[in-house]
Design a protein around this motif. Structure first.
Motif, mmCIF file in Angstrom:
data_model
loop_
_atom_site.group_PDB
_atom_site.id
_atom_site.type_symbol
_atom_site.label_atom_id
_atom_site.label_comp_id
_atom_site.label_asym_id
_atom_site.label_seq_id
_atom_site.Cartn_x
_atom_site.Cartn_y
_atom_site.Cartn_z
ATOM 1 N N PRO A 270 0.804 -1.240 0.000
ATOM 2 C CA PRO A 270 0.000 0.000 0.000
ATOM 3 C C PRO A 270 0.827 1.276 0.000
ATOM 4 O O PRO A 270 0.348 2.318 -0.437
ATOM 5 C CB PRO A 270 -0.811 -0.118 1.284
ATOM 6 C CG PRO A 270 -0.931 -1.570 1.512
ATOM 7 C CD PRO A 270 0.341 -2.174 1.023
ATOM 8 N N SER A 271 2.056 1.194 0.493
ATOM 9 C CA SER A 271 2.827 2.434 0.586
ATOM 10 C C SER A 271 3.379 2.861 -0.772
ATOM 11 O O SER A 271 3.875 3.968 -0.922
ATOM 12 C CB SER A 271 3.987 2.247 1.563
ATOM 13 O OG SER A 271 4.880 1.304 1.043
ATOM 14 N N HIS A 274 2.451 6.167 -2.019
ATOM 15 C CA HIS A 274 2.636 7.325 -1.146
ATOM 16 C C HIS A 274 4.092 7.726 -0.991
ATOM 17 O O HIS A 274 4.372 8.818 -0.540
ATOM 18 C CB HIS A 274 2.033 7.032 0.232
ATOM 19 C CG HIS A 274 0.555 6.800 0.187
ATOM 20 N ND1 HIS A 274 -0.352 7.823 0.291
ATOM 21 C CD2 HIS A 274 -0.162 5.674 0.021
ATOM 22 C CE1 HIS A 274 -1.572 7.331 0.204
ATOM 23 N NE2 HIS A 274 -1.488 6.029 0.038
ATOM 24 N N ARG A 308 -5.723 -3.042 -7.117
ATOM 25 C CA ARG A 308 -6.237 -3.232 -5.764
ATOM 26 C C ARG A 308 -5.662 -2.160 -4.838
ATOM 27 O O ARG A 308 -6.364 -1.550 -4.040
ATOM 28 C CB ARG A 308 -5.862 -4.622 -5.261
ATOM 29 C CG ARG A 308 -6.432 -4.975 -3.898
ATOM 30 C CD ARG A 308 -7.945 -5.052 -3.915
ATOM 31 N NE ARG A 308 -8.497 -6.142 -4.688
ATOM 32 C CZ ARG A 308 -8.675 -7.379 -4.231
ATOM 33 N NH1 ARG A 308 -8.329 -7.668 -3.015
ATOM 34 N NH2 ARG A 308 -9.201 -8.306 -4.989
ATOM 35 N N LEU A 311 -6.950 1.504 -4.690
ATOM 36 C CA LEU A 311 -8.128 1.906 -3.904
ATOM 37 C C LEU A 311 -7.745 2.803 -2.739
ATOM 38 O O LEU A 311 -8.595 3.488 -2.178
ATOM 39 C CB LEU A 311 -8.853 0.671 -3.371
ATOM 40 C CG LEU A 311 -9.636 -0.110 -4.402
ATOM 41 C CD1 LEU A 311 -10.307 -1.293 -3.757
ATOM 42 C CD2 LEU A 311 -10.664 0.769 -5.072
ATOM 43 N N THR A 312 -6.481 2.790 -2.379
ATOM 44 C CA THR A 312 -6.064 3.654 -1.270
ATOM 45 C C THR A 312 -5.131 4.759 -1.743
ATOM 46 O O THR A 312 -4.529 5.442 -0.929
ATOM 47 C CB THR A 312 -5.336 2.841 -0.191
ATOM 48 O OG1 THR A 312 -4.187 2.243 -0.792
ATOM 49 C CG2 THR A 312 -6.213 1.763 0.386
ATOM 50 N N ALA A 313 -5.013 4.914 -3.042
ATOM 51 C CA ALA A 313 -3.993 5.829 -3.555
ATOM 52 C C ALA A 313 -4.498 7.262 -3.626
ATOM 53 O O ALA A 313 -5.692 7.496 -3.792
ATOM 54 C CB ALA A 313 -3.574 5.372 -4.939
ATOM 55 N N PRO A 314 -3.590 8.206 -3.512
ATOM 56 C CA PRO A 314 -3.970 9.610 -3.704
ATOM 57 C C PRO A 314 -4.198 9.901 -5.185
ATOM 58 O O PRO A 314 -3.699 9.157 -6.034
ATOM 59 C CB PRO A 314 -2.758 10.389 -3.173
ATOM 60 C CG PRO A 314 -1.621 9.453 -3.322
ATOM 61 C CD PRO A 314 -2.174 8.075 -3.146
ATOM 62 N N PRO A 315 -4.937 10.949 -5.486
ATOM 63 C CA PRO A 315 -5.310 11.193 -6.890
ATOM 64 C C PRO A 315 -4.124 11.339 -7.831
ATOM 65 O O PRO A 315 -4.181 10.882 -8.966
ATOM 66 C CB PRO A 315 -6.123 12.489 -6.826
ATOM 67 C CG PRO A 315 -5.915 13.052 -5.480
ATOM 68 C CD PRO A 315 -5.548 11.932 -4.592
ATOM 69 N N SER A 375 -14.610 0.967 -9.850
ATOM 70 C CA SER A 375 -15.095 1.767 -8.721
ATOM 71 C C SER A 375 -14.403 3.130 -8.677
ATOM 72 O O SER A 375 -14.961 4.082 -8.139
ATOM 73 C CB SER A 375 -14.908 1.024 -7.402
ATOM 74 O OG SER A 375 -13.663 0.410 -7.358
ATOM 75 N N HIS A 379 -14.584 8.176 -8.395
ATOM 76 C CA HIS A 379 -13.635 8.929 -7.565
ATOM 77 C C HIS A 379 -14.059 10.396 -7.513
ATOM 78 O O HIS A 379 -14.664 10.905 -8.447
ATOM 79 C CB HIS A 379 -12.236 8.796 -8.148
ATOM 80 C CG HIS A 379 -11.151 9.212 -7.211
ATOM 81 N ND1 HIS A 379 -10.681 10.492 -7.169
ATOM 82 C CD2 HIS A 379 -10.472 8.526 -6.276
ATOM 83 C CE1 HIS A 379 -9.732 10.572 -6.237
ATOM 84 N NE2 HIS A 379 -9.588 9.393 -5.679
ATOM 85 N N ALA A 410 0.581 16.499 -5.523
ATOM 86 C CA ALA A 410 -0.749 16.936 -5.102
ATOM 87 C C ALA A 410 -0.898 18.431 -5.263
ATOM 88 O O ALA A 410 -1.950 18.919 -5.674
ATOM 89 C CB ALA A 410 -0.974 16.530 -3.654
ATOM 90 N N SER A 411 0.167 19.157 -4.946
ATOM 91 C CA SER A 411 0.043 20.607 -5.037
ATOM 92 C C SER A 411 -0.116 21.048 -6.485
ATOM 93 O O SER A 411 -0.826 22.009 -6.775
ATOM 94 C CB SER A 411 1.252 21.281 -4.408
ATOM 95 O OG SER A 411 2.418 20.813 -5.011
ATOM 96 N N LEU A 413 -1.677 19.352 -8.754
ATOM 97 C CA LEU A 413 -3.085 19.091 -9.066
ATOM 98 C C LEU A 413 -3.954 20.220 -8.545
ATOM 99 O O LEU A 413 -4.849 20.707 -9.227
ATOM 100 C CB LEU A 413 -3.538 17.786 -8.394
ATOM 101 C CG LEU A 413 -3.191 16.492 -9.085
ATOM 102 C CD1 LEU A 413 -3.905 15.348 -8.399
ATOM 103 C CD2 LEU A 413 -3.592 16.544 -10.528
#
Lengths: 450, 648
Positions: A270-271, A274, A308, A311-315, A375, A379, A410-411, A413
């Motif tokens: 999962p990491s 990130h 999979r 599903l926990t990822a940032p945009p 899914s 989003h 992210a910034s 975006l």
């Protein structure tokens, strides 16, 4: 002048000439001076340190011009490596951070001969210091050594080596002027440094520069295999970083790594979306998975795992990974079955894919579907939803270029969204009554105004 | 006058002209092409050669000139005896300068017009005559004689009459007189006056006769009518119409006429019943909801862009939308501002009052919460419990307050009046935030609301040109003010709660400005966070003001849109907050949970997927676990999926 310096008392009590006695006495005073200066390298004030460093290097330069010790045999060139070793030891103290002083030292490293002897001195120093401590890492010392040796700029060609502190005519024959010897010294220095256990921060730093400033300058890069294999096995970010070096070894030096893809597969946790080194990892993963000779089950397993985890990822990661997955589909049309099972499992337990299975071939990925991407069509970020909606359309033949998306942050975006202007701003039509006064306000249940 | 004399005169003038033309002739003579030489065959002694050299061009032009001045003129004046006299003052007098001429003429004209009754009648003063007799007098005579055109001898006028009419054609009159003289020589010829008198007497007599005849005829017809009436009564039993009419018309007719001529009320839309109103409102809401859904799906975004909405030619482009309920007309009643939707407002005020009451009663409960928070207990259970309690209390209170509502409204009125009486009625829009703050400083919440409302009304965009930009600024000030209230040590949340309403109204009026302001706030907050991350490596949760701004965003804009200029950046900002902020204190957890509920509210309609929210909640759960159990770094994806489903 000549020969090694006898002890001060011996000379003074002996029956040599007054001039010899004077010279010997002067040599001893000079040695005392050097000793004092080397002590001052550990002074609290940086200015003192800096000026003593400069003075010592001046001594080095002068000694190189007029050697204190006569040539041992004809043709050999003397270099005051003892003095330089004193300097190097001063530069890498054990208990404090000396990065400022080291950066000041950079200008002397421009000299090819100084660099060579520094490398040798460092190798020696590491051997001595680490032998004493026995397995216990010395963070400051290692940090200092790293900042000293990572800043070494190795020449690429022998022709580039023209800047020497010692000015001699017979330089061509001098082994210091050979690139080969430099490389050897460089290689030995790094290997000695990496032989001992590193703190994890330093570990990452080494791995970050490994592929482009260490491996190319080694005589035999394959010597790094052990180090990289261990690093790859550590897990987490360190494994991700080791991947880059491994790739070079596999690609250019015919390294055969058993279960490489299995290992790569296990790296996906999962990491992955990130971490800081996301761009680097996906760049390499793209390279590794670009081979068209990979079995479909393997690629499908990768696709399933990536989606999979999405599903926990940032945009910003999603915007990159969705085209990435699409590219995998394009390269391996056999995996498209995943796309053609539009109705995903009703419950997670019904998904045939086994996430926990470490062996890609056992994960039954080909029997599953990419309901995760489906899914993601819901989003909250419109661009992600758009990107995920590609599942509804037929894939184009041309691969998406993801290189521009790798470094998305992210910034960025946010800035992109905030800069968009719209002539028409839709408004809320439900009349407000107060801060929490909306109909069915979720807030009223959990928070109160006070 | 003889023609010869004239010719002589003309000849002399020509000779004069010749003299003036001499140089030209000389020039012509020097030109050999203009000269015709008559060759002499023989030179005869003593003969004067007169015509040896001729100038045909010159002589031809001379001849033409002569013809135009003599023959042409004669031809033009043929058969014309009148002469046009130019009587303009000094027209041909070269001695008087033109200015003097003009002055003289002007004075003459003024003299002429002096005393005139009608400036447009140019001929008023001039007496027109016919055979030396004033035409005006003759007209007067006419009037007397021609009193009645109903004479029997129409068309055949007596000789005297014609004589009198046309000034008596002198000759004729004289002839008659002479003939009379011949008939009765003793009788003196009648003077003109006598004649006229005679005429008058005659005509009067005739007139009288005619009148008497007419009267007798009238009498006869009247008699006949009466007789007929009598007979009619015998013939029909109906009462005569005239009698009926005499009695009845008064009231009925008057009313009919009155109604007929009265301004007719134009047909208007009939009053709508409550049900219809409700239906309309429902339809409006449905339409808005449909719009919202369409935006939420984000399908026809492109199409929409292509078709700009119809803009009327009368549109002022001030963003003022008529079909919204927020407009209020400015009117006065008994010298006071007449608030159009007073009832509604009072209701709202009442509700607000209710809220206050609630809050007052709730204080005990919330204090408990605060205690818990300040104690920094790691277990959240007690916190939750107190929250539940608070929720329970609230429900009870709602019932109570509903009962009290009507009373509150009545109680409130005098208060409002008192507050109003203290405040001025017009406010200029403050130019700067400092002025705005000083305007609201020291006022109660109600007064602040009234001030804001009055500012809006007095500066409605339809009243003056610059008002739009001014009010747009007001939105920014209000937003800043709310932020400041939230950053106080004791945040004035109740005030903020009430300030939301004017904020909403302003937003409805100026969507662009409002979105710009909120975007600005969001950008500032995001950049601040970026800076903190750069410096410290990890961000901290923002202050209450930012959280309130995020909440306000959800109140002002539809959060379910697929893409929205304000809401989408807010989404990204919140998701970043949840992923990048470090949790160090319990307060951070609460802030994070606040953002979680915000996100939940944002997606409550659109049912979107927010991974960050789930990650954060999992993280919080992970922290809350006792340390021995917290071994798995990440909660398995299975739980996550279940959680996701449950959220949806």
């Amino acid at each position: 002048m000549g020969g090694s310096l006898p002890a001060e008392e011996d000379v003074l009590s002996g029956n040599s000439s007054a001039e010899d006695k004077y010279k010997a006495w002067m040599r001893h005073r000079y040695n005392d001076c050097v000793e004092c200066l080397s002590e001052l390298l550990g002074h609290d004030s940086f200015r003192v340190k800096e000026s003593s460093l400069c003075t010592l290097m001046k001594f080095v330069e002068l000694e190189a011009e007029c050697p204190l010790v006569a040539e041992q045999w004809k043709g050999s060139i003397a270099f005051p490596h003892h003095l330089l070793k004193v300097v190097v030891n001063g530069l890498i103290p054990i208990h404090e951070d000396a990065s400022l002083l080291i950066s000041r030292f950079q200008e002397y490293m421009e000299f090819d001969d100084v660099r060579y002897f520094v490398m040798k001195a460092v190798t020696e120093s590491i051997g001595q210091v680490m032998q004493k401590t026995k397995e216990r890492p010395l963070p400051f010392y290692q940090q200092n050594v790293f900042s000293l040796i990572s800043s070494i700029n190795m020449p690429n060609k022998e022709r580039d080596m023209v800047k020497f502190m010692v000015k001699q005519d017979k330089r061509e024959e001098w082994k210091v002027s050979k690139l080969q010897t430099h490389k050897q010294a460089f290689e030995r220095m790094w290997l000695t440094f990496l032989k001992y256990q590193l703190p994890s921060g330093l570990y990452k730093k080494v791995l970050v520069i490994l592929h482009d400033s260490i491996l190319p300058h080694m005589n035999e890069p394959t010597l790094m295999i052990d180090f990289l294999t261990v690093a790859y096995g550590v897990g987490g970010a360190i494994s991700l970083l080791a991947l880059n070096g491994l790739f070079i070894l596999i690609h250019q030096h015919n390294l055969e790594y058993p279960d490489f893809y299995k290992k790569l597969y296990s790296l996906l946790d999962p990491s992955i979306y990130h971490v800081k080194y996301r761009a680097r990892f996906f760049h390499l993963a793209d390279l590794f998975l670009s081979s068209s000779h990979l079995p479909a089950y393997l690629v499908a397993a990768f696709i399933k795992r990536l989606s999979r985890l999405a599903l926990t990822a940032p945009p910003e990661a999603l915007l990159m990974v969705i085209p990435f997955i699409c590219n995998l589909f394009r390269r391996h049309p056999a995996c498209k079955v995943l796309m053609h099972r539009p109705n995903g499992p009703q419950d997670l337990s019904e998904d045939p894919y086994i996430m926990e299975q470490e062996e890609p071939s056992e994960s039954r990925a080909l029997e599953s579907s990419v309901w995760e991407i489906q899914s993601l069509q819901n989003h909250y970020h419109p661009d992600v939803a758009h990107a995920a909606a590609i599942l509804k359309q037929s894939l184009s033949e041309i691969e998406d270029d993801i290189s521009g998306l790798l470094e998305l942050s992210a910034s960025e975006l946010f800035d992109k969204e905030i800069k968009k202007t719209s002539a028409n701003v839709p408004l809320e039509f439900e009349q407000v009554r107060g801060l929490f006064g909306k109909k069915n306000d979720i807030f009223a249940e959990h928070f109160a105004l006070d | 006058m003889g023609k010869a004399a004239k010719r002589k005169k003309k000849a002399s003038t020509f000779s004069k002209a010749k003299g003036s033309a001499e140089p030209t002739i000389a020039m012509v003579k020097s030109n050999p092409f203009e000269v015709k030489v008559n060759r002499q065959k023989f030179n005869i002694l003593g003969r004067k050669t007169k015509n040896d050299v001729g100038l045909p061009g010159v002589s031809r032009s001379k001849a033409i000139k002569k013809r135009t001045q003599t023959l042409l003129k004669e031809y033009k004046e043929k058969e014309k005896t009148n002469v046009f006299k130019d009587k303009r003052f000094g027209e041909y007098n070269t001695k008087i300068s033109p200015e003097e001429k003009m002055i003289k003429r002007f004075t003459l004209e003024r003299q002429q017009n002096y005393g005139k009754k009608n400036i447009y009648n140019l001929n008023e003063d001039e007496e027109l005559t016919h055979f030396g007799q004033s035409l005006a007098e003759i007209e007067k005579l006419n009037d007397i004689i021609d009193s009645d055109s109903d004479t029997d001898e129409r068309g055949a006028l007596s000789a005297e009459l014609t004589a009198a009419h046309f000034g008596g054609g002198g000759g004729l009159l004289r002839k008659k007189a002479s003939s009379e003289q011949e008939d009765e020589e003793e009788e003196k010829p009648k003077s003109r006056k006598e004649l006229i008198e005679e005429l008058i007497a005659k005509s009067k007599q005739e007139k009288q006769e005619r009148q008497s005849r007419r009267e007798s005829a009238l009498e006869l017809t009247e008699k006949l009518d009466n007789d007929w009436k009598e007979i009619q009564t015998l013939m029909a039993r109906k009462p005569p119409k005239s009698e009926r009419k005499d009695k009845e018309p008064d009231e009925y007719d008057m009313i009919v006429r009155e109604l007929g001529f009265e301004m007719k009320a134009k047909p208007s839309e009939r009053m709508k019943t409550e049900e219809e109103l409700a239906k309309e409102e429902e339809a409006r809401l449905q339409k808005l909801e449909a719009d919202r859904l369409r935006r939420m799906r984000g399908i026809d975004e492109q199409e929409n862009k292509k078709k700009p909405s119809h803009v009327s030619a009368d549109d002022l482009a001030d963003g003022f939308i008529l079909d919204k309920d927020d407009r209020r007309l400015l009117s006065y009643k008994d010298g006071k501002m007449n608030i159009e939707n007073e009832e509604e407002q009072e209701e709202e005020e009442g509700e607000k009052e209710d809220n206050e009451n609630e809050e007052g009663e709730e204080e005990s409960a919330t204090e408990d919460e605060e205690d818990v928070a300040s104690d920094n207990h790691s277990d959240l259970e007690s916190d939750l419990e107190s929250e539940e309690e608070a929720a329970g209390n609230k429900e009870q209170k709602k019932q109570k307050t509903n009962e009290n509502e009507s009373q509150n409204v009545e109680e409130l009125d005098p208060k409002m009046e008192a507050a109003k009486s203290e405040l001025p009625y017009t406010f200029a829009v403050p130019e700067s935030y400092e002025k705005f703050k000083s305007l609201l400083a020291g006022r109660t919440v109600e007064q602040q609301l009234i001030i804001l409302e009055r500012i809006q009304k007095c500066n409605h965009p339809s009243l003056a040109v610059g008002n739009k930009t001014k009010l747009e600024k007001l939105f920014g000030f209000l937003l800043e003010y709310i932020g400041e209230l939230a950053t106080l040590d004791l945040p004035e949340l109740k005030t903020i709660d009430k300030l939301i309403l004017p904020l909403y109204n302003l937003c409805q009026m100026f969507p662009e400005a409002a979105s710009g302001n909120i975007k600005f706030v969001l950008r500032d907050a995001a950049h601040e966070m970026e800076e903190v991350i750069e410096v410290k490596g990890r961000a901290t949760f923002p202050g209450l003001d930012t959280l309130i701004y995020l909440k306000i965003t959800s109140l002002l804009f539809p959060t379910s849109d697929f893409w929205h200029p304000v809401v989408t950046p807010a989404f990204i900002y919140m998701s970043q907050l949840l992923t990048k902020c470090r949790i160090t204190t319990l307060q951070d957890v609460i802030k994070g949970l606040f953002i979680c509920s915000l996100l939940l509210e944002y997606v409550s309609l659109s049912k979107r997927f927010v991974p960050e929210l789930i990650n954060f909640l999992l993280g919080v759960l992970h922290i809350s676990l006792p340390k021995q159990q917290a071994q798995g770094e990440f909660v398995s994806i299975n739980e996550l999926r279940n959680f996701y489903i449950s959220v949806l």
